[in-house]
Scaffold this active site. Structure first.
Site, PDB file in Angstrom:
ATOM      1  N   HIS A  95     -70.833  28.768   2.103  1.00 25.27           N
ATOM      2  CA  HIS A  95     -71.215  29.226   0.759  1.00 25.27           C
ATOM      3  C   HIS A  95     -72.488  28.568   0.207  1.00 25.27           C
ATOM      4  CE1 HIS A  95     -67.780  31.702   0.647  1.00 25.27           C
ATOM      5  NE2 HIS A  95     -66.912  30.900   0.044  1.00 25.27           N
TER       6      HIS A  95
ATOM      7  N   HIS B  46     -67.296  35.918  -5.950  1.00 29.61           N
ATOM      8  CA  HIS B  46     -66.120  35.156  -5.507  1.00 29.61           C
ATOM      9  C   HIS B  46     -65.031  35.076  -6.590  1.00 29.61           C
ATOM     10  CE1 HIS B  46     -63.906  32.149  -3.185  1.00 29.61           C
ATOM     11  NE2 HIS B  46     -64.815  32.221  -2.226  1.00 29.61           N
TER      12      HIS B  46
ATOM     13  N   GLN C  34     -64.244  40.191   2.892  1.00 31.43           N
ATOM     14  CA  GLN C  34     -63.413  39.023   3.171  1.00 31.43           C
ATOM     15  C   GLN C  34     -62.223  39.048   2.223  1.00 31.43           C
ATOM     16  OE1 GLN C  34     -64.489  36.725   5.534  1.00 31.43           O
ATOM     17  NE2 GLN C  34     -63.144  34.974   5.249  1.00 31.43           N
TER      18      GLN C  34
ATOM     19  N   GLU D  67     -64.198  39.668  -1.145  1.00 31.54           N
ATOM     20  CA  GLU D  67     -65.626  39.358  -1.148  1.00 31.54           C
ATOM     21  C   GLU D  67     -66.372  40.332  -0.234  1.00 31.54           C
ATOM     22  OE1 GLU D  67     -65.913  34.942  -0.329  1.00 31.54           O
ATOM     23  OE2 GLU D  67     -63.743  35.284  -0.330  1.00 31.54           O
TER      24      GLU D  67
END
Length: 355
Positions: A109, A181, A292, A320
Site C-alpha cells: 500500500h 480502502h 480484492q 478494492e
C-alpha cells in the site's frame, strides 16, 4: 481533535489544512471525506424501511486515523501501489527500485507514508455533490520513480451512486495502482460482523498466492471451491473452509480476475453485496481488471470506531478495485506501468440501494 481543527504532529506538518467535506443527495444519502489521505470517513445510507445508518468503518478524529494500531487504512486512498509488491522491489528499463518492506518481506500500500498518510490538495469542492483532490508524489518518494500527479474525485448523485474517478500523469515510467480502502458493514459500523452478508463477485478466476500473499502468477478457476462467489451466497458459508488459499490469508485477502467480457478498461459489474436483515445492498462497477476481497482478518476488537463500539474480528470487509498484486514483477498480468505522456484513468462506482 475533530477533523478540521489543528494539532502539532511530527508526521504531518500542515494539520491546519485538514478539513472534512460532505456530499449529500436528495435522498439523504451522505458521504463525508477528508483531504487527509483522501479518506472517506462516513457513508450513511437507508435500509429497506428508510432507516439511515453509517455503513463505513472509521473515526471522528484525525489522530485516530494516524495512530490506529496495525494501520487498517480505513476509508483511505492507497498508493502509489495498492496491495503487495514482492520483496519490496521491481525493475523498469533495467533499473531496480527498492521499496520499504512493511508487510513481512514485501511492500504494501505505498509504504510508510503512502497516499493514505499525506494531506491532499482540494482542487474543487462542489458543495454536496463532488470533491476533487490532488497529490504530487515526488520522484523517489517511498522509492518510486517519477513525479506523479494524481487526482481523485468523489461524486455523489441522486441515484445513490458514489463515483470515484482517479487520474495520474508522470515524468518517468512508474507503477501506479490506486484503490479505495473503505471497510463496509451494512448492518452499520460497529454492529457486529458481516458474516451474514451475501456476496457476489463477477469472476470465474482469481490469482492464487503463496504463504506471503504474493501471487504465484497462475490463474485459478474458482468454480466449485470456497473461493467462488459467482452467485450471491452468505460469506459465513465459505470463510472457514479449509482451502489452502484461505489458510494463507487467514480468511479472504485475495484478488479476483473480473469477467470483463471483452470490455477491458470499460465500466463493468464487479460485485454485489446484500445484508438480509436491513435489506441494504451495494453494487460495485469498475474499469479495473481485478477486485480484492478482504475480510477484515486483522480486526481484533482493539480498534474502537466513531460510534464508540469496537470493531470485532470480521467487523468490516473491503472490496478494492485494482490491477493485480505484484504486477510489476508478473509479466503475464496486465501492466501497471504508466509512461510519460500517458494518462492513468480509472473509475469505480459504488451504488447503494435496499430491498
Amino acid at each position: 481533535m475533530m477533523i478540521g481543527s489543528s494539532v502539532a504532529s511530527g508526521q504531518v506538518e500542515d494539520f491546519d489544512s485538514i478539513k472534512l467535506y460532505t456530499l449529500k443527495n436528495a435522498s439523504g444519502v451522505t458521504v463525508k471525506a477528508t483531504n487527509y489521505g483522501a479518506i472517506i470517513t462516513s457513508i450513511v445510507v437507508p435500509d429497506r424501511d428508510g432507516k439511515m445508518a453509517d455503513v463505513a468503518l472509521g473515526y471522528n478524529r484525525v489522530e485516530d486515523y494516524i495512530n490506529a494500531v496495525d494501520k487498517p487504512y480505513f476509508g483511505a486512498v492507497v498508493g502509489r501501489y495498492g496491495n503487495r509488491i514482492a520483496n519490496g522491489e521491481f525493475e523498469i528499463n533495467g533499473e531496480t527500485y527498492s521499496l520499504l518492506k512493511n508487510n513481512g518481506a514485501n511492500h504494501l500500500h505505498g509504504g510508510a507514508m503512502g497516499f493514505d498518510k499525506v494531506v491532499w490538495t482540494v482542487e474543487n469542492y462542489d458543495e454536496s455533490k463532488s470533491l476533487k483532490l490532488s497529490y504530487l508524489a515526488k520522484d523517489l518518494e517511498e522509492g518510486y520513480p517519477g513525479n506523479l500527479k494524481v487526482t481523485v474525485t468523489y461524486t455523489l448523485d441522486d441515484a445513490n451512486a458514489l463515483t470515484v474517478d482517479y487520474s495520474a500523469t508522470t515524468d518517468k515510467a512508474t507503477p501506479v495502482n490506486v484503490t479505495q480502502h473503505t471497510y463496509f458493514n451494512f448492518k452499520g459500523e460497529g454492529q457486529g460482523t458481516f458474516l451474514d452478508h451475501e456476496l457476489m463477485l463477477n469472476a470465474k478466476q482469481m490469482t492464487p498466492v503463496d504463504e506471503g500473499l504474493i501471487p504465484t502468477g497462475e490463474l485459478l478457476d474458482v468454480d466449485g471451491t470456497a473461493l467462488s462467489f459467482l452467485t450471491m451466497r452468505p460469506i459465513k458459508n465459505q470463510i472457514n473452509d479449509r482451502h489452502e488459499q484461505l489458510k494463507y490469508g487467514g480468511g479472504f485477502d485475495h484478488n479476483w480476475v473480473l469477467d470483463k467480457d471483452g470490455k477491458e478498461g470499460q465500466l463493468t459489474l464487479a460485485a454485489k453485496v446484500h445484508e438480509p436483515e436491513s435489506g441494504r445492498m451495494m453494487e460495485v462497477h469498475t474499469t479495473e481488471p481485478g477486485i480484492q476481497f478482504y475480510s477484515g482478518n486483522f480486526l481484533d476488537g482493539r480498534l474502537k470506531g466513531k460510534s464508540g463500539k469496537t470493531y470485532l474480528h470480521r467487523g468490516g470487509f473491503c472490496l478494492e478495485t485494482q490491477h493485480f498484486p505484484d504486477s510489476p514483477n508478473q509479466p503475464s498480468f496486465p501492466s501497471t506501468i504508466l509512461q510519460p505522456g500517458e494518462s492513468y484513468q480509472s473509475q469505480t462506482v459504488f451504488k447503494f440501494s435496499a430491498k
